[in-house]
Motif scaffolding. Structure first.
Motif, mmCIF file in Angstrom:
data_model
loop_
_atom_site.group_PDB
_atom_site.id
_atom_site.type_symbol
_atom_site.label_atom_id
_atom_site.label_comp_id
_atom_site.label_asym_id
_atom_site.label_seq_id
_atom_site.Cartn_x
_atom_site.Cartn_y
_atom_site.Cartn_z
ATOM 1 N N ALA A 28 0.845 -1.210 0.000
ATOM 2 C CA ALA A 28 0.000 0.000 0.000
ATOM 3 C C ALA A 28 0.877 1.255 0.000
ATOM 4 N N ALA A 29 1.921 1.251 0.840
ATOM 5 C CA ALA A 29 2.792 2.426 0.928
ATOM 6 C C ALA A 29 3.580 2.617 -0.368
ATOM 7 N N ALA A 30 3.993 1.501 -0.988
ATOM 8 C CA ALA A 30 4.749 1.618 -2.248
ATOM 9 C C ALA A 30 3.878 2.268 -3.327
ATOM 10 N N VAL A 31 2.605 1.895 -3.361
ATOM 11 C CA VAL A 31 1.695 2.491 -4.358
ATOM 12 C C VAL A 31 1.513 3.980 -4.067
ATOM 13 N N SER A 32 1.284 4.314 -2.806
ATOM 14 C CA SER A 32 1.079 5.729 -2.462
ATOM 15 C C SER A 32 2.359 6.536 -2.697
ATOM 16 N N ASN A 33 3.504 5.976 -2.313
ATOM 17 C CA ASN A 33 4.767 6.700 -2.521
ATOM 18 C C ASN A 33 5.077 6.903 -4.000
ATOM 19 N N ALA A 34 4.575 5.990 -4.841
ATOM 20 C CA ALA A 34 4.809 6.123 -6.286
ATOM 21 C C ALA A 34 3.790 7.066 -6.934
ATOM 22 N N GLY A 35 2.866 7.611 -6.128
ATOM 23 C CA GLY A 35 1.938 8.619 -6.662
ATOM 24 C C GLY A 35 0.513 8.144 -6.841
ATOM 25 N N GLY A 36 0.263 6.841 -6.626
ATOM 26 C CA GLY A 36 -1.104 6.327 -6.729
ATOM 27 C C GLY A 36 -1.779 6.322 -5.368
ATOM 28 N N LEU A 37 -2.912 5.621 -5.275
ATOM 29 C CA LEU A 37 -3.584 5.481 -3.986
ATOM 30 C C LEU A 37 -3.430 4.037 -3.517
ATOM 31 N N GLY A 38 -2.574 3.833 -2.518
ATOM 32 C CA GLY A 38 -2.404 2.499 -1.947
ATOM 33 C C GLY A 38 -3.643 2.127 -1.149
ATOM 34 N N THR A 39 -3.895 0.827 -1.051
ATOM 35 C CA THR A 39 -5.104 0.378 -0.339
ATOM 36 C C THR A 39 -4.793 -0.824 0.546
ATOM 37 N N ILE A 40 -5.304 -0.756 1.758
ATOM 38 C CA ILE A 40 -5.223 -1.901 2.679
ATOM 39 C C ILE A 40 -6.536 -2.663 2.532
ATOM 40 N N GLY A 41 -6.465 -3.959 2.306
ATOM 41 C CA GLY A 41 -7.693 -4.755 2.172
ATOM 42 C C GLY A 41 -8.070 -5.368 3.506
ATOM 43 N N ALA A 42 -9.240 -4.990 4.031
ATOM 44 C CA ALA A 42 -9.624 -5.482 5.361
ATOM 45 C C ALA A 42 -10.029 -6.954 5.330
ATOM 46 N N GLY A 43 -10.643 -7.388 4.240
ATOM 47 C CA GLY A 43 -11.092 -8.783 4.155
ATOM 48 C C GLY A 43 -11.910 -9.171 5.372
ATOM 49 N N THR A 44 -11.525 -10.282 6.014
ATOM 50 C CA THR A 44 -12.233 -10.708 7.231
ATOM 51 C C THR A 44 -11.410 -10.411 8.486
ATOM 52 N N MET A 45 -10.393 -9.558 8.329
ATOM 53 C CA MET A 45 -9.479 -9.315 9.458
ATOM 54 C C MET A 45 -10.172 -8.671 10.656
ATOM 55 N N GLN A 46 -9.674 -8.980 11.836
ATOM 56 C CA GLN A 46 -10.136 -8.356 13.077
ATOM 57 C C GLN A 46 -9.750 -6.874 13.023
ATOM 58 N N PRO A 47 -10.553 -5.998 13.646
ATOM 59 C CA PRO A 47 -10.236 -4.563 13.635
ATOM 60 C C PRO A 47 -8.813 -4.263 14.113
ATOM 61 N N GLU A 48 -8.330 -5.013 15.106
ATOM 62 C CA GLU A 48 -6.979 -4.746 15.638
ATOM 63 C C GLU A 48 -5.908 -5.015 14.570
ATOM 64 N N GLU A 49 -6.146 -6.047 13.749
ATOM 65 C CA GLU A 49 -5.167 -6.357 12.691
ATOM 66 C C GLU A 49 -5.145 -5.236 11.655
ATOM 67 N N VAL A 50 -6.344 -4.744 11.320
ATOM 68 C CA VAL A 50 -6.424 -3.648 10.339
ATOM 69 C C VAL A 50 -5.735 -2.414 10.907
ATOM 70 N N GLU A 51 -5.971 -2.145 12.191
ATOM 71 C CA GLU A 51 -5.362 -0.971 12.834
ATOM 72 C C GLU A 51 -3.837 -1.059 12.764
ATOM 73 N N LYS A 52 -3.317 -2.265 13.005
ATOM 74 C CA LYS A 52 -1.866 -2.460 12.970
ATOM 75 C C LYS A 52 -1.322 -2.110 11.570
ATOM 76 N N ILE A 53 -2.035 -2.551 10.545
ATOM 77 C CA ILE A 53 -1.554 -2.271 9.176
ATOM 78 C C ILE A 53 -1.694 -0.783 8.849
ATOM 79 N N ILE A 54 -2.754 -0.151 9.351
ATOM 80 C CA ILE A 54 -2.908 1.300 9.137
ATOM 81 C C ILE A 54 -1.696 2.033 9.742
ATOM 82 N N LEU A 55 -1.346 1.655 10.964
ATOM 83 C CA LEU A 55 -0.227 2.331 11.641
ATOM 84 C C LEU A 55 1.093 2.053 10.926
ATOM 85 N N GLU A 56 1.272 0.810 10.467
ATOM 86 C CA GLU A 56 2.496 0.473 9.715
ATOM 87 C C GLU A 56 2.576 1.286 8.423
#
Ligand SMILES: Cc1cc2nc3c(=O)[nH]c(=O)nc-3n(C[C@H](O)[C@H](O)[C@H](O)COP(=O)(O)O)c2cc1C
Length: 315
Positions: A28-56
């Motif tokens: 996600a960060a590589a896409v955003s750093n290259a000028g696009g919009l990076g995206t984190i896919g939540a899928g079935t992940m627990q909110p805490e897992e998604v939060e961890k990836i957001i912070l990373e």
């Protein structure tokens, strides 16, 4: 000049498609750093897992990025949307369900809302509900597709004639020619999934990338059609197994049991192609290298400009 770029506050008209459960902060960060919009896919992940990836992701980029929530897939929609607001994530992409109930609160907090649709009717509804951007996805795309099985080439002009918000075309786009075609059809940009699997930053198993690189025009199949759960995957021993099961006759419940996110991870992250599936779109057959995201985007933008010039000389 390009509403998609302006609204999302990005440099290039390229969005990374959500890849629930398996994509990570690095991609996600590589896409955003290259000028696009990076995206984190939540899928079935627990909110805490998604939060961890957001912070990373925030550690790796100071550019805007999005979180994708597939509404009929995530058991934690409300919690994850709350998390997106809490961490001031710039954009959210909502797919696989009715986005209308969730849009007002997100917009109140300044989150840009991208709605993924597969028909003009869904696009009009999403715009009315307040979507800032429409992603129109044809069934060339990897992963879960609409049962409508509309193609990108026919979908984009239909939707472009019916909505005023910017459209990103998804499904079957992997190079500058695809971006140029999407723009000519009335989109303001593209969303890509399959092409981004074959990049240096993508966190997927080598077997996944190799299967994608060696796919020809028959390299993907639709599984789940017999139970109304259309999903495009790369042809593997496991997709053969699923199709055999469907040929004999399988219930939706049993099919779902064979295509859980655990089976997704087994295929995509562990490379167990006889025990798990790997999503892949029809564009796989033109993909033959594994560049960095930045090199890929530079090439796509250059080629798209050349293709648009070349095409304009043909008429
Ligand atoms: C591995 C993988 C997982 C995906 N998971 C999701 C998902 O969780 N939510 C979603 O809206 N789309 C998902 N998609 C679809 C992509 O976001 C994107 O719209 C699609 O891949 C675009 O078509 P393309 O594959 O032809 O580029 C997935 C695609 C891939 C390749």
């Amino acid at each position: 000049m390009n509403k998609l770029i302006d609204i999302l506050n990005i440099q290039l008209p390229i969005i990374q498609g959500g890849m629930g459960n398996i994509s990570n902060a690095r991609l996600a960060a590589a896409v955003s750093n290259a000028g696009g919009l990076g995206t984190i896919g939540a899928g079935t992940m627990q909110p805490e897992e998604v939060e961890k990836i957001i912070l990373e992701t925030k550690q790796l980029t100071n550019k805007p990025f999005a979180v994708n929530v597939a509404l009929s897939v995530s058991p934690y929609t409300k919690e994850i949307l709350g998390m997106i607001i809490k961490h001031a994530v710039q954009a959210v992409s909502l797919s696989a369900g009715n986005p209308a109930p969730f849009i007002p609160k997100l917009k109140e907090h300044g989150v840009k809302v991208i709605c993924v649709v597969a028909s003009p009717k869904q696009a009009v509804k999403a715009e009315k509900a307040g979507a800032d951007v429409i992603v129109a996805e044809g069934y060339e795309a990897a992963g879960i597709n609409s049962n409508l099985e509309t193609t990108t080439f026919t979908l984009i002009p239909q939707i472009a004639s019916k909505v005023t918000v910017p459209i990103a075309a998804a499904g079957g786009i992997g190079d500058g020619k695809g971006l140029a075609a999407a723009l000519a059809l009335g989109a303001s940009g593209v969303q890509m999934g399959t092409r981004l699997i074959a990049t240096k930053e993508a966190p997927f198993h080598e077997e996944y990338k190799n299967t994608l690189l060696s796919a020809d025009d028959q390299g993907t199949v639709i599984v789940g059609r017999s139970v109304g759960r259309v999903r495009r995957v790369l042809k593997t021993p496991y997709s053969d197994y699923l199709l055999e099961k469907e040929a004999i006759g399988i219930t939706l419940e049993d099919f779902n049991g064979l295509t859980t996110e655990e089976h997704h991870k087994l295929g995509a992250l562990q490379g167990k192609l006889d025990r798990g599936f790997i999503n892949g779109g029809q564009i796989s057959s033109i993909i033959s290298d594994i560049p960095s995201v930045e090199d890929l985007f530079v090439c796509i933008m250059k080629d798209a400009k050349e293709e648009l010039m070349r095409a304009s000389n043909l008429i």
